[in-house]
Motif scaffolding. Structure first.
Motif, short mmCIF file in Angstrom:
data_model
loop_
_atom_site.label_atom_id
_atom_site.label_comp_id
_atom_site.label_asym_id
_atom_site.label_seq_id
_atom_site.Cartn_x
_atom_site.Cartn_y
_atom_site.Cartn_z
N THR A 136 0.82 -1.20 0.00
CA THR A 136 0.00 0.00 0.00
C THR A 136 0.86 1.25 0.00
OG1 THR A 136 -1.81 -1.13 1.13
CG2 THR A 136 -1.77 1.26 1.28
N VAL A 137 1.91 1.26 0.81
CA VAL A 137 2.80 2.41 0.86
C VAL A 137 3.53 2.58 -0.48
CG1 VAL A 137 4.94 3.29 1.90
CG2 VAL A 137 3.07 2.47 3.34
N ALA A 138 3.92 1.48 -1.09
CA ALA A 138 4.56 1.57 -2.40
C ALA A 138 3.63 2.23 -3.42
CB ALA A 138 4.98 0.19 -2.88
N GLY A 139 2.36 1.85 -3.41
CA GLY A 139 1.40 2.45 -4.33
C GLY A 139 1.25 3.93 -4.11
N ALA A 146 3.46 5.95 -2.63
CA ALA A 146 4.73 6.61 -2.96
C ALA A 146 4.89 6.76 -4.47
CB ALA A 146 5.89 5.80 -2.38
N ARG A 147 4.42 5.79 -5.21
CA ARG A 147 4.49 5.86 -6.69
C ARG A 147 3.69 7.06 -7.20
NH1 ARG A 147 2.92 1.07 -7.34
NH2 ARG A 147 5.02 0.19 -7.14
N GLN A 148 2.51 7.29 -6.61
CA GLN A 148 1.70 8.43 -7.01
C GLN A 148 2.38 9.75 -6.63
OE1 GLN A 148 -0.94 7.93 -8.98
NE2 GLN A 148 -0.34 5.77 -8.78
N CYS A 149 3.01 9.78 -5.47
CA CYS A 149 3.73 10.99 -5.05
C CYS A 149 4.93 11.27 -5.95
CB CYS A 149 4.18 10.84 -3.60
SG CYS A 149 2.81 10.74 -2.40
N ASN A 150 5.57 10.21 -6.40
CA ASN A 150 6.71 10.36 -7.30
C ASN A 150 6.31 11.12 -8.57
OD1 ASN A 150 9.61 9.40 -7.85
ND2 ASN A 150 8.55 8.71 -9.70
N ALA A 151 5.09 10.87 -9.04
CA ALA A 151 4.61 11.51 -10.26
C ALA A 151 4.29 12.99 -10.08
CB ALA A 151 3.36 10.78 -10.77
N LEU A 152 4.23 13.44 -8.83
CA LEU A 152 3.88 14.83 -8.55
C LEU A 152 5.10 15.76 -8.59
CD1 LEU A 152 1.38 14.36 -5.57
CD2 LEU A 152 0.84 14.84 -7.98
N GLY A 153 6.30 15.19 -8.66
CA GLY A 153 7.49 16.01 -8.74
C GLY A 153 7.96 16.57 -7.41
N HIS A 191 6.67 6.74 7.93
CA HIS A 191 6.96 6.49 9.35
C HIS A 191 7.99 5.37 9.46
CE1 HIS A 191 4.89 8.84 12.34
NE2 HIS A 191 3.77 8.84 11.62
N ALA A 192 9.09 5.65 10.14
CA ALA A 192 10.11 4.62 10.33
C ALA A 192 9.55 3.40 11.03
CB ALA A 192 11.29 5.19 11.12
N SER A 193 8.57 3.60 11.92
CA SER A 193 8.01 2.48 12.66
C SER A 193 7.23 1.51 11.77
CB SER A 193 7.10 2.99 13.79
OG SER A 193 6.10 3.85 13.29
N GLY A 194 7.06 1.85 10.50
CA GLY A 194 6.47 0.90 9.56
C GLY A 194 7.39 -0.25 9.22
N GLY A 195 8.67 -0.10 9.52
CA GLY A 195 9.61 -1.20 9.34
C GLY A 195 10.42 -1.12 8.06
N PRO A 196 11.51 -1.88 7.99
CA PRO A 196 12.42 -1.80 6.84
C PRO A 196 11.80 -2.21 5.51
CG PRO A 196 13.03 -3.61 8.31
CD PRO A 196 12.00 -2.81 9.03
N GLU A 197 10.92 -3.21 5.52
CA GLU A 197 10.28 -3.62 4.26
C GLU A 197 9.44 -2.50 3.69
OE1 GLU A 197 8.02 -7.39 3.17
OE2 GLU A 197 8.98 -7.98 5.07
N MET A 198 8.69 -1.84 4.54
CA MET A 198 7.83 -0.75 4.09
C MET A 198 8.66 0.40 3.55
SD MET A 198 5.33 1.79 6.21
CE MET A 198 6.71 2.96 6.30
N ILE A 199 9.74 0.76 4.26
CA ILE A 199 10.59 1.85 3.82
C ILE A 199 11.22 1.52 2.47
CG2 ILE A 199 12.70 3.15 4.33
CD1 ILE A 199 11.98 2.71 7.34
N ALA A 200 11.75 0.32 2.35
CA ALA A 200 12.37 -0.09 1.10
C ALA A 200 11.37 -0.06 -0.06
CB ALA A 200 12.98 -1.49 1.25
N ALA A 222 8.79 1.93 -0.37
CA ALA A 222 8.56 3.33 -0.74
C ALA A 222 9.72 3.87 -1.56
CB ALA A 222 8.37 4.18 0.52
N VAL A 223 10.94 3.56 -1.15
CA VAL A 223 12.13 4.02 -1.86
C VAL A 223 12.14 3.49 -3.29
CG1 VAL A 223 14.65 3.89 -1.94
CG2 VAL A 223 13.49 4.34 0.23
N GLU A 224 11.83 2.23 -3.45
CA GLU A 224 11.83 1.62 -4.78
C GLU A 224 10.73 2.21 -5.67
OE1 GLU A 224 11.56 -2.79 -6.92
OE2 GLU A 224 11.38 -2.60 -4.75
N ALA A 225 9.58 2.51 -5.07
CA ALA A 225 8.45 3.00 -5.86
C ALA A 225 8.56 4.47 -6.22
CB ALA A 225 7.15 2.77 -5.08
#
Length: 222
Positions: free
Chosen positions: A66-69, A71-78, A85-94, A96-99
């Motif tokens: 869900t976070v990746a989705g 983040a992908r939309q935010c990426n398109a906004l420039g 939130h860091a408390s979402g854990g390393p998988e969630m952060i990674a 978002a970064v990839e998306a």
């Protein structure tokens, strides 16, 4: 690089755009947070981006997919910066970064409105400094470009993440300003001395009758 980020926390679109137009040439970025985004959505971000670089402070926190989705939309906004939130854990952060490859994803450690007593109430028994440092290191290891932390946490955060990752620091209050609902604050000079990359200032600027004078004064203090 201008380290000053002005938080445009307001529900009125016209006011936000007026601030972005006025402040944009004089600051590093402007911040769009939850109140403005919920009121006006991505179109506001696009409009503000015409006048200034945007720090989109949504503090995404959900399952990685869900976070990746989002983040992908935010990426398109420039936007230039996006919070999770860091408390979402390393998988969630990674995820978002990839998306969002064109955005610097930064992780919120412990909110500046929280203190040790509140952390205990919500079941996070560690002291604030220990919690912040643990989350900061985990976030950087997961690929975040930097972290958000309160001024008193900066020295310890820099100790565990080094000098390269960015640190975005809210709770900045010029000398003599009201603290408001922030519990862990510092002046701009003190925060920069402790290792802040970006300084987030909201109400001391937007609630002042002469905001451009405040910005000019702050630009002379970093």
């Amino acid at each position: 690089m201008n380290p000053l980020i002005v938080a445009l926390d307001h529900p009125d679109r016209a006011q936000i755009l007026a601030w972005a137009t006025d402040f944009g040439p004089h600051v590093g970025m402007v911040k769009i947070g939850l109140e403005a985004f919920c009121a006006h959505g991505p179109d506001l971000v696009r409009s503000v981006h015409d006048h200034a670089e945007v720090f989109l402070d949504l503090k995404l926190h959900d399952i990685p997919n869900t976070v990746a989705g989002a983040a992908r939309q935010c990426n398109a906004l420039g936007v230039s910066l996006l919070t999770v939130h860091a408390s979402g854990g390393p998988e969630m952060i990674a995820a978002a970064v990839e998306a969002a490859p064109d955005v610097r994803v930064i992780a919120v450690t412990v909110l500046t409105s929280l203190d040790a007593q509140t952390l205990s109430v919500v079941g996070q028994g560690q002291d604030v400094n220990t919690q912040v440092q643990r989350l900061a290191k985990m976030a950087i290891d997961a690929g975040a470009a930097g972290v958000v932390c309160a001024p008193p946490d900066l020295v310890g955060v820099r100790r565990v993440i080094g000098d390269t990752p960015i640190t975005v620091v809210p709770g900045i209050r010029p000398a003599g300003s009201a603290v408001g609902d922030q519990k862990r604050v510092a002046t701009p000079e003190a925060a920069r001395a402790m290792g802040a990359t970006y300084l987030v200032v909201g109400r001391p600027i937007t609630c002042d009758p002469t905001p451009l004078k405040v910005i000019s004064r702050l630009n002379g203090q970093h």
